[in-house]
Design a protein around this motif. Sequence first.
Motif, PDB file in Angstrom:
ATOM      1  N   ARG A 229       2.402 -32.945  -0.464  1.00 21.22           N
ATOM      2  CA  ARG A 229       2.888 -32.185  -1.622  1.00 21.22           C
ATOM      3  C   ARG A 229       4.101 -31.327  -1.275  1.00 21.22           C
ATOM      4  NH1 ARG A 229      -2.920 -30.380  -4.385  1.00 21.22           N
ATOM      5  NH2 ARG A 229      -3.962 -32.370  -3.997  1.00 21.22           N
ATOM      6  N   LEU A 230       5.024 -31.913  -0.535  1.00 21.71           N
ATOM      7  CA  LEU A 230       6.246 -31.225  -0.149  1.00 21.71           C
ATOM      8  C   LEU A 230       7.413 -31.725  -0.997  1.00 21.71           C
ATOM      9  CD1 LEU A 230       5.793 -31.486   3.733  1.00 21.71           C
ATOM     10  CD2 LEU A 230       5.080 -29.623   2.218  1.00 21.71           C
ATOM     11  N   ILE A 231       8.607 -31.174  -0.716  1.00 21.02           N
ATOM     12  CA  ILE A 231       9.840 -31.640  -1.359  1.00 21.02           C
ATOM     13  C   ILE A 231      10.715 -32.199  -0.247  1.00 21.02           C
ATOM     14  CG2 ILE A 231      11.767 -31.039  -2.876  1.00 21.02           C
ATOM     15  CD1 ILE A 231      10.189 -28.603  -3.797  1.00 21.02           C
ATOM     16  N   PRO A 232      10.488 -33.457   0.151  1.00 14.24           N
ATOM     17  CA  PRO A 232      11.178 -34.021   1.310  1.00 14.24           C
ATOM     18  C   PRO A 232      12.700 -33.981   1.220  1.00 14.24           C
ATOM     19  CG  PRO A 232       9.311 -35.386   0.710  1.00 14.24           C
ATOM     20  CD  PRO A 232       9.488 -34.396  -0.397  1.00 14.24           C
ATOM     21  N   SER A 233      13.262 -34.200   0.030  1.00  9.92           N
ATOM     22  CA  SER A 233      14.724 -34.200  -0.103  1.00  9.92           C
ATOM     23  C   SER A 233      15.302 -32.846   0.275  1.00  9.92           C
ATOM     24  CB  SER A 233      15.121 -34.571  -1.529  1.00  9.92           C
ATOM     25  OG  SER A 233      14.516 -33.682  -2.462  1.00  9.92           O
ATOM     26  N   ARG A 234      14.645 -31.787  -0.134  1.00 12.82           N
ATOM     27  CA  ARG A 234      15.107 -30.433   0.190  1.00 12.82           C
ATOM     28  C   ARG A 234      14.944 -30.166   1.689  1.00 12.82           C
ATOM     29  NH1 ARG A 234      12.260 -25.665  -3.001  1.00 12.82           N
ATOM     30  NH2 ARG A 234      13.668 -26.357  -4.663  1.00 12.82           N
ATOM     31  N   LEU A 235      13.800 -30.553   2.249  1.00 20.19           N
ATOM     32  CA  LEU A 235      13.556 -30.319   3.672  1.00 20.19           C
ATOM     33  C   LEU A 235      14.564 -31.077   4.538  1.00 20.19           C
ATOM     34  CD1 LEU A 235       9.652 -30.569   3.717  1.00 20.19           C
ATOM     35  CD2 LEU A 235      11.032 -28.490   3.897  1.00 20.19           C
ATOM     36  N   ALA A 236      14.907 -32.295   4.129  1.00 16.98           N
ATOM     37  CA  ALA A 236      15.886 -33.075   4.882  1.00 16.98           C
ATOM     38  C   ALA A 236      17.249 -32.401   4.855  1.00 16.98           C
ATOM     39  CB  ALA A 236      15.978 -34.488   4.315  1.00 16.98           C
ATOM     40  N   THR A 237      17.602 -31.832   3.733  1.00 18.12           N
ATOM     41  CA  THR A 237      18.877 -31.118   3.633  1.00 18.12           C
ATOM     42  C   THR A 237      18.893 -29.898   4.548  1.00 18.12           C
ATOM     43  OG1 THR A 237      19.204 -31.858   1.346  1.00 18.12           O
ATOM     44  CG2 THR A 237      20.443 -29.919   2.060  1.00 18.12           C
ATOM     45  N   TYR A 238      17.801 -29.151   4.566  1.00 14.13           N
ATOM     46  CA  TYR A 238      17.713 -28.003   5.480  1.00 14.13           C
ATOM     47  C   TYR A 238      17.856 -28.470   6.930  1.00 14.13           C
ATOM     48  CZ  TYR A 238      15.828 -25.395   1.471  1.00 14.13           C
ATOM     49  OH  TYR A 238      15.651 -24.795   0.252  1.00 14.13           O
ATOM     50  N   SER A 239      17.250 -29.604   7.246  1.00  8.80           N
ATOM     51  CA  SER A 239      17.340 -30.128   8.603  1.00  8.80           C
ATOM     52  C   SER A 239      18.774 -30.502   8.950  1.00  8.80           C
ATOM     53  CB  SER A 239      16.426 -31.358   8.751  1.00  8.80           C
ATOM     54  OG  SER A 239      16.581 -31.960  10.014  1.00  8.80           O
ATOM     55  N   GLU A 240      19.441 -31.194   8.030  1.00  8.58           N
ATOM     56  CA  GLU A 240      20.812 -31.638   8.281  1.00  8.58           C
ATOM     57  C   GLU A 240      21.766 -30.466   8.471  1.00  8.58           C
ATOM     58  OE1 GLU A 240      21.332 -33.965   4.808  1.00  8.58           O
ATOM     59  OE2 GLU A 240      19.989 -35.577   5.497  1.00  8.58           O
ATOM     60  N   HIS A 241      21.450 -29.319   7.850  1.00 11.28           N
ATOM     61  CA  HIS A 241      22.316 -28.143   7.955  1.00 11.28           C
ATOM     62  C   HIS A 241      21.809 -27.125   8.979  1.00 11.28           C
ATOM     63  CE1 HIS A 241      23.634 -29.819   4.057  1.00 11.28           C
ATOM     64  NE2 HIS A 241      24.791 -29.209   4.306  1.00 11.28           N
ATOM     65  N   GLY A 242      20.750 -27.486   9.711  1.00  6.27           N
ATOM     66  CA  GLY A 242      20.244 -26.582  10.743  1.00  6.27           C
ATOM     67  C   GLY A 242      19.615 -25.318  10.213  1.00  6.27           C
ATOM     68  N   GLN A 243      19.113 -25.365   8.980  1.00 10.30           N
ATOM     69  CA  GLN A 243      18.544 -24.156   8.355  1.00 10.30           C
ATOM     70  C   GLN A 243      17.043 -24.071   8.656  1.00 10.30           C
ATOM     71  OE1 GLN A 243      20.226 -25.400   4.494  1.00 10.30           O
ATOM     72  NE2 GLN A 243      21.257 -23.409   4.420  1.00 10.30           N
ATOM     73  N   GLU A 244      16.748 -23.657   9.868  1.00 11.44           N
ATOM     74  CA  GLU A 244      15.370 -23.646  10.354  1.00 11.44           C
ATOM     75  C   GLU A 244      14.478 -22.707   9.549  1.00 11.44           C
ATOM     76  OE1 GLU A 244      13.061 -22.506  14.508  1.00 11.44           O
ATOM     77  OE2 GLU A 244      15.096 -23.308  14.603  1.00 11.44           O
ATOM     78  N   ASP A 245      14.978 -21.533   9.201  1.00  8.32           N
ATOM     79  CA  ASP A 245      14.159 -20.561   8.460  1.00  8.32           C
ATOM     80  C   ASP A 245      13.735 -21.111   7.101  1.00  8.32           C
ATOM     81  OD1 ASP A 245      14.410 -18.830  10.559  1.00  8.32           O
ATOM     82  OD2 ASP A 245      15.968 -17.586   9.638  1.00  8.32           O
ATOM     83  N   LEU A 246      14.685 -21.728   6.392  1.00  5.68           N
ATOM     84  CA  LEU A 246      14.349 -22.300   5.084  1.00  5.68           C
ATOM     85  C   LEU A 246      13.412 -23.485   5.229  1.00  5.68           C
ATOM     86  CD1 LEU A 246      17.812 -22.113   3.277  1.00  5.68           C
ATOM     87  CD2 LEU A 246      15.742 -20.841   2.692  1.00  5.68           C
ATOM     88  N   PHE A 247      13.606 -24.263   6.272  1.00  4.02           N
ATOM     89  CA  PHE A 247      12.725 -25.407   6.528  1.00  4.02           C
ATOM     90  C   PHE A 247      11.281 -24.937   6.681  1.00  4.02           C
ATOM     91  CE2 PHE A 247      10.568 -28.380   9.372  1.00  4.02           C
ATOM     92  CZ  PHE A 247      10.887 -29.608   8.819  1.00  4.02           C
ATOM     93  N   VAL A 248      11.081 -23.883   7.457  1.00  7.71           N
ATOM     94  CA  VAL A 248       9.725 -23.352   7.661  1.00  7.71           C
ATOM     95  C   VAL A 248       9.211 -22.696   6.372  1.00  7.71           C
ATOM     96  CG1 VAL A 248       8.366 -21.656   8.937  1.00  7.71           C
ATOM     97  CG2 VAL A 248      10.069 -23.040  10.138  1.00  7.71           C
ATOM     98  N   LYS A 249      10.073 -21.965   5.669  1.00  9.96           N
ATOM     99  CA  LYS A 249       9.669 -21.282   4.438  1.00  9.96           C
ATOM    100  C   LYS A 249       9.131 -22.260   3.401  1.00  9.96           C
ATOM    101  CE  LYS A 249      11.501 -18.461   0.634  1.00  9.96           C
ATOM    102  NZ  LYS A 249      12.703 -17.772   0.090  1.00  9.96           N
ATOM    103  N   TYR A 250       9.756 -23.434   3.330  1.00 10.75           N
ATOM    104  CA  TYR A 250       9.322 -24.433   2.342  1.00 10.75           C
ATOM    105  C   TYR A 250       8.375 -25.471   2.957  1.00 10.75           C
ATOM    106  CZ  TYR A 250      12.418 -22.401  -1.089  1.00 10.75           C
ATOM    107  OH  TYR A 250      13.015 -21.518  -1.978  1.00 10.75           O
ATOM    108  N   HIS A 251       7.614 -25.023   3.960  1.00 13.89           N
ATOM    109  CA  HIS A 251       6.450 -25.755   4.489  1.00 13.89           C
ATOM    110  C   HIS A 251       6.793 -27.070   5.173  1.00 13.89           C
ATOM    111  CE1 HIS A 251       4.359 -22.765   2.129  1.00 13.89           C
ATOM    112  NE2 HIS A 251       4.923 -23.219   1.027  1.00 13.89           N
TER     113      HIS A 251
END
Length: 440
Positions: free
Chosen positions: A379-401
Amino acid sequence: MAFLTFRGGVHPYDGKELSKEEPVKEFLPGKELVYPLSQHIGAPAQPVVKKGDRVLAGQKIAEMGGFVSAPIHATVSGIVKDLKKVRNNVGAMVDAIIVENDEQYETVEFQPAKSLEELSKEEIIARIKDGGVVGMGGAGFPTHVKLSPKEPDKIEYVLVNGAECEPYLTSDYRRMLEQPEWIIGGLKCMLKLFDHAKGCICIEDNKPDCIAKLTEMVKDEPRIEVCTLKTKYPQGAERCLIAAVSGREINSSMLPADAGCVVDNIDTVCAVYRAVMFGEPVMDRIVTITGDAVADPCNFKVRLGSSFAELLEAAGGLKQPAEKIISGGPMMGFAMFDYHVPVVKTSSAMLCMSKDEVSAQEPGACINCGRCVSACPARLIPSRLATYSEHGQEDLFVKYHGMECVECGCCSYTCPAKRPLTQSVRSMRKTVLANRKKPK
């Protein structure tokens, strides 16, 4: 009839018709067997033999390297040829013991149990530990640790994972058809450890012959039942299976025991049975050699340490060049660049595909269709998580599970833009885990 299932998931082409009707064949290895010391989660095993020693099949050649570890046993008789680093099926260099097969197959004398009733819980755990039993579905977690939760009285379900939802794999299917008594016997051994648990043999509804056979065999077993699951990937994932059968959910900070469950796959349960009742360590497993590039897809009973190259040759070799070779299945397996790697406890299959369809696809921009969200069993939002990963946004990646991802591949499979969503999320998960281990 409504079958047990979970939210999300996908229905990929399963490819099982290539090998499902092929009975398991005995495979005898070549002259050299390779035993990596890291065949499980946790500390690598430590060698207890040296170059020049003669060993027998079933003899311990490496002992546990820590609490979360497992011993390794020779699977043939012969001479220890070397102790050196080798490349494993995921491309890593690991320490290994090399044994030259004398083709005599002399075996140590095992110590069978008189009966399950005469064994204490402590003796059952000890036999599983001594047998080097680990999760043979792919995870490789030492089974004696899994079966020793802090509060065993709170375990209510012992789930035998017979879903085999990964496409192309048929080793568990053949085991259920050919040796169902081992599955039931292993489950009984496990149930003796948990006084308040019931055993559930969980099978997808695309295996009606297995369901019928096992249902008939457990009809007089009050603590065991067969649960029919809806055919859907990744029905066999631990969290999905627990949710489908028990209605309970766990997250990345929990263990199945926290939800009152213990989960083990078919081959692991059979290994438990052999270790507890016959004193046999893990020496072999069923491996599927399949794919449209393989001349004669087969299921083999393989001694650990055997070479995948020899297995492929026994399956008739390649009938056409293979663009993609995978250890395991197409959804969660690992790409291989060499056949000359050993079969280990977690090796379930080798898949040889004539076309690498994934690499041939050019990723596009996200169109915000939401298909990855619908498919995600976590029940995640993979498209958003992948974008955070591509931009190195570790805090947002963890925040959105992002750490709740189970890396099943459903999002990548269903994405019309062909974005490598799973790979991006996996990469960031590794970064987060590595950063957490750094001293603060």
